[in-house]
Motif scaffolding. Structure first.
Motif, PDB file in Angstrom:
ATOM      1  N   MET A   1       0.720  -1.417  -0.086  1.00 22.13           N
ATOM      2  CA  MET A   1      -0.102   0.253   0.287  1.00 22.13           C
ATOM      3  C   MET A   1       0.969   1.719   0.217  1.00 22.13           C
ATOM      4  O   MET A   1       0.466   1.991  -0.629  1.00 22.13           O
ATOM      5  CB  MET A   1      -1.171   0.708   1.053  1.00 22.13           C
ATOM      6  N   VAL A   2       1.688   1.080   0.402  1.00 26.60           N
ATOM      7  CA  VAL A   2       2.612   2.005   0.887  1.00 26.60           C
ATOM      8  C   VAL A   2       4.139   2.432  -0.543  1.00 26.60           C
ATOM      9  O   VAL A   2       4.474   0.751  -0.730  1.00 26.60           O
ATOM     10  CB  VAL A   2       4.041   1.964   2.170  1.00 26.60           C
ATOM     11  N   PRO A   3       4.021   3.188  -1.201  1.00 24.69           N
ATOM     12  CA  PRO A   3       4.880   3.176  -2.115  1.00 24.69           C
ATOM     13  C   PRO A   3       6.493   3.003  -2.228  1.00 24.69           C
ATOM     14  O   PRO A   3       6.435   2.750  -1.211  1.00 24.69           O
ATOM     15  CB  PRO A   3       5.066   4.587  -2.590  1.00 24.69           C
ATOM     16  N   ALA A   4       7.042   2.328  -2.757  1.00 25.14           N
ATOM     17  CA  ALA A   4       8.431   1.888  -2.830  1.00 25.14           C
ATOM     18  C   ALA A   4       9.551   3.287  -2.367  1.00 25.14           C
ATOM     19  O   ALA A   4      10.291   2.519  -1.931  1.00 25.14           O
ATOM     20  CB  ALA A   4       8.486   0.974  -4.333  1.00 25.14           C
ATOM     21  N   SER A   5       9.201   4.065  -2.456  1.00 27.49           N
ATOM     22  CA  SER A   5       9.854   4.662  -2.483  1.00 27.49           C
ATOM     23  C   SER A   5      10.587   5.515  -1.312  1.00 27.49           C
ATOM     24  O   SER A   5      10.928   6.161  -0.190  1.00 27.49           O
ATOM     25  CB  SER A   5       9.724   6.434  -3.353  1.00 27.49           C
ATOM     26  N   VAL A   6       9.230   4.734  -0.190  1.00 25.96           N
ATOM     27  CA  VAL A   6       9.476   4.996   1.466  1.00 25.96           C
ATOM     28  C   VAL A   6      10.390   3.952   1.782  1.00 25.96           C
ATOM     29  O   VAL A   6      10.029   3.318   1.681  1.00 25.96           O
ATOM     30  CB  VAL A   6       8.000   4.833   1.200  1.00 25.96           C
ATOM     31  N   LYS A   7      11.719   4.380   2.116  1.00 25.46           N
ATOM     32  CA  LYS A   7      12.791   4.423   3.026  1.00 25.46           C
ATOM     33  C   LYS A   7      12.647   4.253   4.502  1.00 25.46           C
ATOM     34  O   LYS A   7      13.772   3.426   4.271  1.00 25.46           O
ATOM     35  CB  LYS A   7      13.732   3.868   1.561  1.00 25.46           C
ATOM     36  N   THR A   8      12.023   5.474   5.040  1.00 26.38           N
ATOM     37  CA  THR A   8      12.620   5.539   6.053  1.00 26.38           C
ATOM     38  C   THR A   8      11.521   5.726   6.701  1.00 26.38           C
ATOM     39  O   THR A   8      10.233   6.420   6.661  1.00 26.38           O
ATOM     40  CB  THR A   8      13.872   7.141   6.065  1.00 26.38           C
ATOM     41  N   VAL A   9      11.883   6.464   8.551  1.00 23.81           N
ATOM     42  CA  VAL A   9      10.454   6.794   8.797  1.00 23.81           C
ATOM     43  C   VAL A   9       9.916   7.726   8.627  1.00 23.81           C
ATOM     44  O   VAL A   9       8.834   7.889   8.664  1.00 23.81           O
ATOM     45  CB  VAL A   9      10.972   6.789  10.467  1.00 23.81           C
ATOM     46  N   LYS A  10      10.657   8.819   8.536  1.00 26.31           N
ATOM     47  CA  LYS A  10      10.597  10.104   7.839  1.00 26.31           C
ATOM     48  C   LYS A  10      10.008  10.058   6.439  1.00 26.31           C
ATOM     49  O   LYS A  10       9.329  10.877   6.640  1.00 26.31           O
ATOM     50  CB  LYS A  10      11.760  11.199   7.156  1.00 26.31           C
ATOM     51  N   ASP A  11      10.777   8.835   5.610  1.00 28.32           N
ATOM     52  CA  ASP A  11       9.905   9.071   4.361  1.00 28.32           C
ATOM     53  C   ASP A  11       8.111   8.665   4.826  1.00 28.32           C
ATOM     54  O   ASP A  11       7.191   8.630   4.382  1.00 28.32           O
ATOM     55  CB  ASP A  11      10.273   7.658   3.270  1.00 28.32           C
ATOM     56  N   TYR A  12       8.007   7.666   5.207  1.00 26.28           N
ATOM     57  CA  TYR A  12       6.408   7.438   5.761  1.00 26.28           C
ATOM     58  C   TYR A  12       6.076   8.026   6.473  1.00 26.28           C
ATOM     59  O   TYR A  12       4.479   8.261   5.730  1.00 26.28           O
ATOM     60  CB  TYR A  12       6.423   6.145   6.991  1.00 26.28           C
ATOM     61  N   LEU A  13       6.576   9.164   7.447  1.00 27.82           N
ATOM     62  CA  LEU A  13       5.442  10.012   8.454  1.00 27.82           C
ATOM     63  C   LEU A  13       5.074  11.186   7.578  1.00 27.82           C
ATOM     64  O   LEU A  13       3.623  11.025   7.424  1.00 27.82           O
ATOM     65  CB  LEU A  13       6.195  10.462   9.012  1.00 27.82           C
ATOM     66  N   ALA A  14       5.930  11.906   6.168  1.00 28.75           N
ATOM     67  CA  ALA A  14       5.555  12.239   5.228  1.00 28.75           C
ATOM     68  C   ALA A  14       4.198  11.301   4.339  1.00 28.75           C
ATOM     69  O   ALA A  14       3.189  11.940   3.694  1.00 28.75           O
ATOM     70  CB  ALA A  14       6.805  12.619   4.317  1.00 28.75           C
ATOM     71  N   TRP A  15       4.214  10.303   3.885  1.00 28.45           N
ATOM     72  CA  TRP A  15       3.047   9.329   3.187  1.00 28.45           C
ATOM     73  C   TRP A  15       2.394   9.762   3.746  1.00 28.45           C
ATOM     74  O   TRP A  15       1.218   9.634   3.255  1.00 28.45           O
ATOM     75  CB  TRP A  15       3.964   8.622   2.903  1.00 28.45           C
ATOM     76  N   ALA A  16       2.126   9.846   5.247  1.00 22.65           N
ATOM     77  CA  ALA A  16       1.164   9.697   5.704  1.00 22.65           C
ATOM     78  C   ALA A  16      -0.006  10.913   5.855  1.00 22.65           C
ATOM     79  O   ALA A  16      -0.499  10.798   5.518  1.00 22.65           O
ATOM     80  CB  ALA A  16       1.965   8.849   7.036  1.00 22.65           C
ATOM     81  N   LYS A  17       0.525  12.478   6.220  1.00 23.72           N
ATOM     82  CA  LYS A  17       0.888  12.580   6.479  1.00 23.72           C
ATOM     83  C   LYS A  17       0.184  13.480   5.126  1.00 23.72           C
ATOM     84  O   LYS A  17      -1.138  14.358   4.730  1.00 23.72           O
ATOM     85  CB  LYS A  17       1.871  13.835   6.431  1.00 23.72           C
ATOM     86  N   ALA A  18       0.104  12.793   3.870  1.00 24.62           N
ATOM     87  CA  ALA A  18      -0.342  12.854   2.565  1.00 24.62           C
ATOM     88  C   ALA A  18      -1.410  12.254   1.890  1.00 24.62           C
ATOM     89  O   ALA A  18      -1.570  12.805   1.687  1.00 24.62           O
ATOM     90  CB  ALA A  18       0.812  13.452   1.535  1.00 24.62           C
ATOM     91  N   ASN A  19      -1.849  11.110   2.940  1.00 18.44           N
ATOM     92  CA  ASN A  19      -2.872  10.547   2.886  1.00 18.44           C
ATOM     93  C   ASN A  19      -3.381   9.780   3.876  1.00 18.44           C
ATOM     94  O   ASN A  19      -3.069   8.506   4.189  1.00 18.44           O
ATOM     95  CB  ASN A  19      -1.841   9.245   2.255  1.00 18.44           C
ATOM     96  N   PRO A  20      -3.877  10.889   4.906  1.00 20.46           N
ATOM     97  CA  PRO A  20      -4.638  10.421   6.231  1.00 20.46           C
ATOM     98  C   PRO A  20      -5.296   9.450   5.953  1.00 20.46           C
ATOM     99  O   PRO A  20      -5.643   9.054   7.409  1.00 20.46           O
ATOM    100  CB  PRO A  20      -4.891  11.527   6.604  1.00 20.46           C
ATOM    101  N   LYS A  21      -6.136   9.283   4.845  1.00 16.81           N
ATOM    102  CA  LYS A  21      -7.383   7.665   5.353  1.00 16.81           C
ATOM    103  C   LYS A  21      -6.466   6.132   4.925  1.00 16.81           C
ATOM    104  O   LYS A  21      -7.158   5.634   5.635  1.00 16.81           O
ATOM    105  CB  LYS A  21      -8.011   8.076   3.439  1.00 16.81           C
ATOM    106  N   GLU A  22      -5.001   6.345   4.583  1.00 15.79           N
ATOM    107  CA  GLU A  22      -4.219   5.711   4.767  1.00 15.79           C
ATOM    108  C   GLU A  22      -3.248   5.359   5.974  1.00 15.79           C
ATOM    109  O   GLU A  22      -3.072   3.807   6.176  1.00 15.79           O
ATOM    110  CB  GLU A  22      -3.527   5.105   3.491  1.00 15.79           C
TER     111      GLU A  22
END
Length: 330
Positions: free
Chosen positions: A137-158
């Motif tokens: 569900m999370v893009p392969a470009s997400v490799k670190t915790v900060k990457d994940y948090l940035a993705w989560a902030k941009a995708n609040p429903k997921e």
């Protein structure tokens, strides 16, 4: 909360009494022992129960290998209650992470057991660290915790994460990550690690926080990606994965043990025999190798060691639970 120092003192006395009655108990040995844990087959608790249980037969404690019962439900509390109410003859042991003993008293106003009165520490078994893993569900470009948090902030429903139980250590690691980063991470509780990991792999759940050993096969197969571990140093099982602390989250340094308990009032000599047998099992190469496959290392030690550690984590988690603001009614 009131102090538990008397509990440690009582445990020390139990150990002393156990040594006095040890020779008598050695001659007796139980016919059969059952190990109860509160999580499904295949997870870290189950592996620890079975690998150690297999080695107890023929010991001073029991004549036969232990039988394992997975008593799932109520975030591990059903298993604790089962052993609390068992006959205190040493034939029934509980295998549990310290969450149920050192964290749950802070979150359940009407907890159905008192971990410091209703159960007797026997031996710490295995130590583990937790991990944060993401799936397809999370893009392969997400490799670190900060990457994940940035993705989560941009995708609040997921922006969600699973844990093996509400009120467990992994649940609170995820909650602390959300609090410290200011990102709203929604918690999804499961009955153990495996169901949540299945949903991560299947793309129904963005991420999971759980014992990192439960991720290892799928991490190595590329079905999910561990992006952080919670130890003081990197895990020897995934040395390529940086810790939370390395990634800017020093408060998320947490290691957790699984430990064996007997019902309160179990004879001291029987507790001593069980401790001796478990410590011997933890030195077996096959047990060490099996634990390693699940990302764990053996611990062992005395009942008093376990009581002190239990007290330490009880005091450690109290203010953190208050900071998180979670209760059983949340």
């Amino acid at each position: 909360m009131r102090t538990r120092r008397h509990f440690i003192q009582a445990t020390a006395a139990t150990t002393l009494l156990g040594s006095l009655g040890l020779q008598t108990a050695r001659a007796q040995g139980l016919e059969q022992v059952k190990i109860v844990n509160g999580f499904p087959a295949g997870g870290s608790a189950d592996v620890t129960s079975r690998r150690i249980g297999e080695k107890l037969g023929g010991s001073v404690y029991t004549k036969n290998a232990a039988v394992v019962e997975n008593k799932t439900g109520a975030a591990g509390r059903i298993a604790v209650e089962t052993v609390k109410n068992a006959v205190p003859d040493g034939a029934t042991l509980l295998l549990t992470p310290y969450s149920m003993m050192s964290i749950y008293p802070h979150i359940y106003k009407q907890l159905s057991y008192d971990p410091f009165k209703d159960l007797t520490p026997v031996c710490m078994a295995s130590m583990l660290t937790h991990g944060l893993a993401v799936g397809p569900m999370v893009p392969a470009s997400v490799k670190t915790v900060k990457d994940y948090l940035a993705w989560a902030k941009a995708n609040p429903k997921e922006a969600n994460y699973g844990s093996p139980a509400a009120g467990s250590t992994p649940h609170f690691l995820g909650a602390l990550l959300g609090l410290e980063s200011g990102v709203d991470l929604k918690h999804v509780p499961y009955r153990g690690s495996i169901p949540g990991i299945t949903d991560v792999i299947g793309g129904q759940l963005a991420s999971m926080v759980t014992p990192h050993g439960d991720f290892l096969p799928n991490h190595r197969a590329g079905k999910l990606r561990i992006i952080a571990t919670s130890g003081k140093t990197r895990s020897p099982f995934v040395p390529e994965v940086p810790t939370f602390a390395e990634q800017g989250f020093p408060d998320l340094v947490v290691e957790e043990w699984f430990g064996f308990y007997a019902p309160a009032k179990t004879p001291a000599a029987v507790v001593a025999n069980a401790n001796t047998a478990i410590n011997a099992a933890l030195k077996e190469k096959s047990v060490i190798d099996s634990l390693a496959l699940s990302g764990m290392v053996p611990v062992g030690g005395s009942p008093e060691d376990m009581a002190k550690s239990m007290q330490y984590y009880f005091e450690f988690w109290g203010p953190l639970v208050k900071k998180i603001g979670f209760t059983a009614e949340s």
